[in-house]
Every structure is written in C-alpha cells, then in structure tokens.
Design a protein around this motif. Structure first.
Motif, PDB file in Angstrom:
ATOM      1  N   LYS A  82      52.796  39.573  27.296  1.00 51.25           N
ATOM      2  CA  LYS A  82      53.919  39.487  28.228  1.00 51.25           C
ATOM      3  C   LYS A  82      53.655  40.348  29.452  1.00 51.25           C
ATOM      4  O   LYS A  82      53.889  39.931  30.594  1.00 51.25           O
ATOM      5  CB  LYS A  82      55.207  39.931  27.540  1.00 51.25           C
ATOM      6  N   SER A  83      53.146  41.555  29.214  1.00 53.95           N
ATOM      7  CA  SER A  83      52.823  42.448  30.333  1.00 53.95           C
ATOM      8  C   SER A  83      51.744  41.841  31.217  1.00 53.95           C
ATOM      9  O   SER A  83      51.832  41.878  32.448  1.00 53.95           O
ATOM     10  CB  SER A  83      52.358  43.800  29.792  1.00 53.95           C
ATOM     11  N   SER A  84      50.728  41.238  30.567  1.00 60.83           N
ATOM     12  CA  SER A  84      49.637  40.619  31.323  1.00 60.83           C
ATOM     13  C   SER A  84      50.143  39.447  32.161  1.00 60.83           C
ATOM     14  O   SER A  84      49.761  39.283  33.324  1.00 60.83           O
ATOM     15  CB  SER A  84      48.548  40.152  30.361  1.00 60.83           C
ATOM     16  N   ASN A  85      51.022  38.640  31.561  1.00 61.19           N
ATOM     17  CA  ASN A  85      51.581  37.495  32.283  1.00 61.19           C
ATOM     18  C   ASN A  85      52.415  37.936  33.472  1.00 61.19           C
ATOM     19  O   ASN A  85      52.360  37.321  34.551  1.00 61.19           O
ATOM     20  CB  ASN A  85      52.416  36.631  31.344  1.00 61.19           C
ATOM     21  N   LEU A  86      53.187  38.981  33.260  1.00 59.30           N
ATOM     22  CA  LEU A  86      54.003  39.495  34.362  1.00 59.30           C
ATOM     23  C   LEU A  86      53.122  40.030  35.488  1.00 59.30           C
ATOM     24  O   LEU A  86      53.410  39.824  36.673  1.00 59.30           O
ATOM     25  CB  LEU A  86      54.942  40.598  33.855  1.00 59.30           C
ATOM     26  N   LYS A  87      52.035  40.728  35.111  1.00 62.53           N
ATOM     27  CA  LYS A  87      51.112  41.242  36.127  1.00 62.53           C
ATOM     28  C   LYS A  87      50.450  40.103  36.893  1.00 62.53           C
ATOM     29  O   LYS A  87      50.303  40.174  38.111  1.00 62.53           O
ATOM     30  CB  LYS A  87      50.047  42.121  35.466  1.00 62.53           C
ATOM     31  N   SER A  88      50.056  39.053  36.147  1.00 61.36           N
ATOM     32  CA  SER A  88      49.430  37.904  36.789  1.00 61.36           C
ATOM     33  C   SER A  88      50.403  37.225  37.754  1.00 61.36           C
ATOM     34  O   SER A  88      50.032  36.864  38.880  1.00 61.36           O
ATOM     35  CB  SER A  88      48.970  36.907  35.722  1.00 61.36           C
ATOM     36  N   LYS A  89      51.633  37.088  37.305  1.00 60.51           N
ATOM     37  CA  LYS A  89      52.663  36.490  38.153  1.00 60.51           C
ATOM     38  C   LYS A  89      52.888  37.336  39.398  1.00 60.51           C
ATOM     39  O   LYS A  89      52.965  36.818  40.513  1.00 60.51           O
ATOM     40  CB  LYS A  89      53.956  36.360  37.352  1.00 60.51           C
ATOM     41  N   ARG A  90      52.964  38.651  39.207  1.00 65.05           N
ATOM     42  CA  ARG A  90      53.170  39.553  40.348  1.00 65.05           C
ATOM     43  C   ARG A  90      51.976  39.495  41.305  1.00 65.05           C
ATOM     44  O   ARG A  90      52.151  39.406  42.526  1.00 65.05           O
ATOM     45  CB  ARG A  90      53.351  40.984  39.843  1.00 65.05           C
ATOM     46  N   ASP A  91      50.754  39.512  40.722  1.00 66.55           N
ATOM     47  CA  ASP A  91      49.553  39.488  41.572  1.00 66.55           C
ATOM     48  C   ASP A  91      49.463  38.187  42.356  1.00 66.55           C
ATOM     49  O   ASP A  91      49.046  38.176  43.517  1.00 66.55           O
ATOM     50  CB  ASP A  91      48.300  39.677  40.707  1.00 66.55           C
ATOM     51  N   ASN A  92      49.840  37.071  41.708  1.00 68.23           N
ATOM     52  CA  ASN A  92      49.828  35.789  42.410  1.00 68.23           C
ATOM     53  C   ASN A  92      50.819  35.784  43.564  1.00 68.23           C
ATOM     54  O   ASN A  92      50.540  35.252  44.638  1.00 68.23           O
ATOM     55  CB  ASN A  92      50.150  34.656  41.447  1.00 68.23           C
ATOM     56  N   LEU A  93      51.969  36.380  43.318  1.00 68.21           N
ATOM     57  CA  LEU A  93      52.976  36.451  44.384  1.00 68.21           C
ATOM     58  C   LEU A  93      52.494  37.335  45.526  1.00 68.21           C
ATOM     59  O   LEU A  93      52.702  37.018  46.701  1.00 68.21           O
ATOM     60  CB  LEU A  93      54.303  36.973  43.834  1.00 68.21           C
ATOM     61  N   LYS A  94      51.854  38.461  45.163  1.00 65.64           N
ATOM     62  CA  LYS A  94      51.317  39.338  46.214  1.00 65.64           C
ATOM     63  C   LYS A  94      50.211  38.613  46.990  1.00 65.64           C
ATOM     64  O   LYS A  94      50.135  38.729  48.217  1.00 65.64           O
ATOM     65  CB  LYS A  94      50.776  40.623  45.591  1.00 65.64           C
ATOM     66  N   LYS A  95      49.369  37.895  46.228  1.00 63.66           N
ATOM     67  CA  LYS A  95      48.297  37.143  46.882  1.00 63.66           C
ATOM     68  C   LYS A  95      48.881  36.090  47.813  1.00 63.66           C
ATOM     69  O   LYS A  95      48.435  35.914  48.945  1.00 63.66           O
ATOM     70  CB  LYS A  95      47.414  36.484  45.823  1.00 63.66           C
ATOM     71  N   TYR A  96      49.888  35.394  47.295  1.00 62.48           N
ATOM     72  CA  TYR A  96      50.560  34.391  48.123  1.00 62.48           C
ATOM     73  C   TYR A  96      51.175  35.027  49.356  1.00 62.48           C
ATOM     74  O   TYR A  96      51.076  34.490  50.462  1.00 62.48           O
ATOM     75  CB  TYR A  96      51.640  33.697  47.295  1.00 62.48           C
ATOM     76  N   GLN A  97      51.785  36.207  49.153  1.00 61.77           N
ATOM     77  CA  GLN A  97      52.427  36.904  50.267  1.00 61.77           C
ATOM     78  C   GLN A  97      51.397  37.260  51.343  1.00 61.77           C
ATOM     79  O   GLN A  97      51.628  37.066  52.539  1.00 61.77           O
ATOM     80  CB  GLN A  97      53.111  38.169  49.740  1.00 61.77           C
TER      81      GLN A  97
END
Length: 579
Positions: free
Chosen positions: A371-386
């Motif tokens: 769950k932590s890894s998925n949240l980090k991946s989601k956050r990193d993707n959003l940051k990358k998108y940003q």
C-alpha cells in the motif's frame, strides 16, 4: 549522368546504344501497319521494360524485380553511363540481384547507391530522407504511376518527403524544410504524450478539473508518512496465525469452563435456599385440621401415628439437610478446582492476546508495504505529471515561437530567392506557352505556414490541367525545368516512357519534338524517350518529312516490333508481372 549503353549476356537481347547528348528515341512499330491481328501491338515489345532494366542496373530494390528475376534466370544486364568525363559500367544479374558490380567491384545495393548518390547529387549529410534512389525517378520516371503527378515521380511515404525531393531539386533550402518537420513532429509528440496522460486512470480526473494535483500530492504525502511510522514500529511474527488459533482455542475453553463454574454456583445457591427451609410446630396441627375438616375422628392410635409421622418428618429433614451440605461441599470443591483451571486459562489467554497485540502477521506487513509503495508510485506519477505538464507547456510555447520565427525566416529567404524562383517560374511558364499560349501557367513556390510538416507549397499550374494531355505536358515541362534550371544534381538525362505522349493533342506532340530539338541540340544534355509508331505518325503529319527526319529518324537508336519475339527487346517471349 548520361546513359551510354544497355546490354545483356544473352545474344537475343537488343543492345541499346544511346547518343551521349541530344535526342534518343526507342521506337515501337507494328511490322505491318495493315495487320488487324489484335495480338500484335506496340505493347509488350520492351519499351517500359527497358526503363525497368536501367533502374535494375541502377540499384532499384530487389522486391520490385521478383517476377523479373524468376522469369529471366541466368540473365545479366549491364548499363554503361558517364558522370562528367568518367565512364562507369554497372552489372547486375538475376541470379544474385542483391549485388551489383561497378567497374568490376562487387558492391551491395546500399553501397552501390551510396556511391551513385555521391556522384549524382549534392545531398547534405545532415538532411534525412534524400537519397540517390528517391531522386533518380525525377529524371528517369520508372512506371505508370510516375505519370500521374508532376511532383511525385515515384511512390513516396508522405507529403513531407514529396515536398522535400522537389525543394531539393529546385535548389530551395532543405534545412528550413527539415526544421519545420522536426518542430512539427516534436509538437505532435508532446501533444500525444498529453493525450496518453488523459487516458491514464490516475490522471483523468485532473485533466477534467475534478481534482487538484498539488492538494492530492499533499494528501498522499500524509498517508505515506503515517504508513511509514506504522511500518517502522511493526513487529512481524512468523507464527502470528498459529498463536491466533491457540488464543481462539483457549478463549473457547475458558468460556466453557466459566459456564460450568456458573452452573455449579447456581446449584450451590439452590442448595443454600433449600437449607433455609426448617420443620415447624404447625406441621402436625395442620395435619390434624385436615382430618377434622373432613369430619374424620382420629383414634388414639391414629394420633400416635401422626406423632410418629412428625418424628419421621424431622428425621427426613435432617437427612436431607445433611445430603445438601455434602453436595454443597462437593460443588464448592469442584468450583475451586475449576476456578483454578480458569485462572490458568485466563493467564494463558492474556499472554497470547498481549503477544498478538505487540506483533502483526507477515502478510499484513506485506500488504501495508505494498500500500505504501502504491501510494508512493501514485504520488511520484502525479509529481512527474506536474513537472511534465509544466515542461510540455513551456516546450509547446517555445515550439510555437520557433515556428513563427521559422515562418518569418522562410519568408525572408524566399524574398531573397526571388530572382532564382523567377528564373524557375519563367522557364517553366515559357515552355508551357509553347503548347498553350493562351493558358495561365506558372511554377509557384510559397511558404507553408499551416499546421503540417511541409515548409514549402510547390505547385506547377496550367489552366485546365485536369485533362491527361495537359497534365502530361506539365510533367514534361517540369522535368525539363529540373534538368536545365534545377540545382544539387549532376544529372544530364531525362528518360520518358511513351505513356507521356498519351492524350496529348497531335499538334502539341509535334511542338514537343521541336522543343526537344531546340533545348537539347548543341548541349551536353541527353533526352531519351520510348515512342509508338502511331504517335510518330501524328507528329510526321504536322512536322513534315524534312523536320521529322532531322528530329526523329536521325535520333532513333532502336526499333522494336511485334512481328516476332526475336524483334522485341529481350529477343524472347516472356511475361513479367513486376510493376
């Protein structure tokens, strides 16, 4: 480049020797013009095949000659040509069509074409999509499709390449063309990336404006931090589920035991209630009253019996009390034993629960980690998108500015090229006017500022050029313009198939031969055409005997007929299906 000779290793082949400069006609005749046999025509004698053989010897792709090689096993064709003062011989066989010998040196097709590219065209190293094989068809149009459009001598992959070929041969700046192409492709690439972002389940809501990226990232950071603390204090128990099973089992035993103790205590309470019941003096009097109420007279003996009954009753109560006390003592002893067992079970259960409270199962730890890894991946993707969203917007703005700048540069460039463009336009226009004096005609070269890959709009126009005849005249005039006024090439030859003359009015055909005679006489340029006898007959009627002989007969280098296979180019009858 000028063509000198086409030959083959088979004796039946009709060797073609070209005039190095001036006019060359390969004529297809019916041996007997009065012969009505539909099987004997101008077609199939080898006119178009000659052009195919020349392209075969000049490195055309093997895939275009599958039937050619299958139907002509063991044949070897040679083309002698000159570039400047240097003579070359290119030899290629149907047995090993992937190799060509150039002046005795065996080369792969790619190496051969690279050599010819250096000899015939001045192509900058930094410009892609230009090659010997892509440019040669403008001087030797290879097939029927080459006579559909003036600016597409061979099949091209896209509009950009077609524009690039023509721009190069007309002497326009191909770097400007390539620059717009690169800018447009980069612009499309960025837009495609944005489109892919919009298809992503995670990012779809952000594109629709339903979520804020920054706020979502903050929320994810908070969740990740909480999970990180939990994982840091996490104690994994490999036997977690075994202990859990033991705790459940112990809890059930403890529950059952406590229930038994409660039942035992209830039994003792009942005994204690029974012990509180004592025999009274009213008992015997009550018995007497019962008998009196039924008017029964008790004799002394009966009275005595009642007295005995009372004593019996007292003994009975005493015995019952003794038994109840014995039962109570036994139950109290059993309660003590079971209470001791219950205390042990309670202690065991408490210890098990404490262990489970201090530890977690491995799969729970793994689940939390995932769950932590998925949240980090989601956050990193959003940051990358940003980040990418910002970069893409900046890049698109830069590209748009570059495109505007390049359009301005191109406009300035074309203004500076007005004299050269005017020379091209006027040369083409003057040629057209020889055929259609009253038609509006010209060659236009303009900057293309539209949202596409093309830098230049290049168009050759003849009023009412939709008819086949006018379109063919346009092709003829354009090709001569490239030969005499074009740039970046060492080509001194134009080769047209007889289909160029199809549909052209007989007066224009005759005028065409005059133009050829004027343009190619006393020059180092070479014009080659295959032509049918009926087309020549039309020209003869307009030109007259003397001019016809001077232009056509004196420059006929080969005559092919339908009388017999031996009179055809190959000297044999064969059906070749390649285009």
């Amino acid at each position: 480049m000028q063509l000198i000779k086409v030959s083959a290793n088979q004796p039946t082949f009709k060797t073609v020797n070209f005039n190095k400069s001036g006019l060359n006609f390969i004529v297809a005749k019916q041996k007997d013009a009065k012969n009505k046999d539909v099987g004997k025509t101008y077609n199939g004698v080898g006119k178009s095949l000659l052009i195919s053989i020349i392209h075969f010897c000049l490195g055309s792709s093997t895939k275009n000659y599958t039937s050619f090689c299958d139907k002509l096993p063991g044949w070897e064709f040679s083309l002698e040509f000159a570039v400047g003062e240097t003579h070359y011989t290119a030899t290629r066989s149907t047995v090993n069509p992937n190799r060509i010998q150039l002046n005795g040196e065996e080369l792969t097709l790619s190496k051969f074409n690279a050599k010819l590219e250096d000899l015939c065209f001045q192509i900058p190293d930094e410009v892609a999509n230009l090659s010997f094989r892509s440019l040669l068809p403008f001087f030797i149009r290879p097939n029927k499709k080459s006579y559909v459009s003036f600016d597409e001598a061979s099949r091209t992959h896209n509009q950009y390449q077609k524009m690039l070929y023509n721009a190069f041969l007309l002497g326009l700046d191909v770097f400007l063309a390539q620059k717009k192409n690169h800018l447009k492709k980069e612009q499309d690439r960025i837009k495609n990336l944005e489109t892919n972002f919009k298809k992503d389940d995670l990012l779809r809501d952000f594109f629709s404006g339903q979520k804020d990226v920054s706020l979502t990232i903050d929320d994810l950071d908070e969740q990740i931090e909480k999970l990180a603390k939990s994982l840091k204090n996490f104690k994994v128990a490999d036997d977690y589920y075994d202990v859990q099973l033991e705790a459940d089992k112990t809890e059930r035993k403890l529950f059952q035991l406590n229930n038994k103790i409660i039942l035992l205590k209830n039994n003792i309470a009942s005994i204690e209630k029974s012990l509180k019941i004592e025999p009274s003096e009213d008992n015997f009097d009550d018995i007497q009253k019962i008998y009196e109420e039924v008017n029964v007279h008790f004799a002394d003996s009966v009275t005595k019996t009642l007295s005995d009954l009372e004593l019996f009753y007292e003994k009975l109560v005493a015995n019952r009390k003794r038994r109840l006390l014995e039962q109570k003592n036994k139950l109290e002893l059993e309660i003590d034993e079971k209470s001791e067992d219950a205390q042990k079970l309670q202690t065991k259960f408490d210890n098990l629960m404490k262990y489970l409270g201090d530890h977690e199962a491995l799969d729970v730890f793994v689940a939390l980690s995932e769950k932590s890894s998925n949240l980090k991946s989601k956050r990193d993707n959003l940051k990358k998108y940003q980040v990418l969203q910002t970069e893409y917007k900046e890049k698109l703005r830069e590209i748009e500015k570059d495109q505007i700048e390049q359009s301005e540069v191109t406009d300035d460039y074309l203004k500076g090229m007005q004299s050269e463009i005017s020379e091209l336009r006027n040369y083409f226009r003057n040629l057209v006017k020889r055929f259609y004096p009253k038609s509006v005609a010209g060659l236009t070269i303009e900057s293309n500022d539209r949202d596409n890959l093309q830098r230049y709009d290049i168009d050759a126009k003849i009023e009412s050029d939709n008819s086949d005849g006018i379109n063919n005249v346009k092709i003829f005039c354009y090709d001569l313009t490239l030969l005499f006024k074009g740039q970046n090439h060492n080509m001194n030859v134009i080769f047209h198939d007889s289909r160029l003359f199809d549909g052209i009015d007989e007066r224009q055909k005759a005028e065409l031969t005059k133009v050829l005679h004027e343009k190619f006489s006393n020059t180092d340029r070479q014009y080659i055409a295959t032509v049918n006898q009926n087309q020549l007959n039309e020209m003869y009627n307009i030109l007259g005997e003397d001019i016809y002989k001077d232009i056509i007969e004196d420059n006929t280098v080969l005559i092919l007929t339908d009388e017999d296979p031996s009179e055809k180019l190959l000297g044999i009858q064969v059906d070749i299906e390649d285009n």
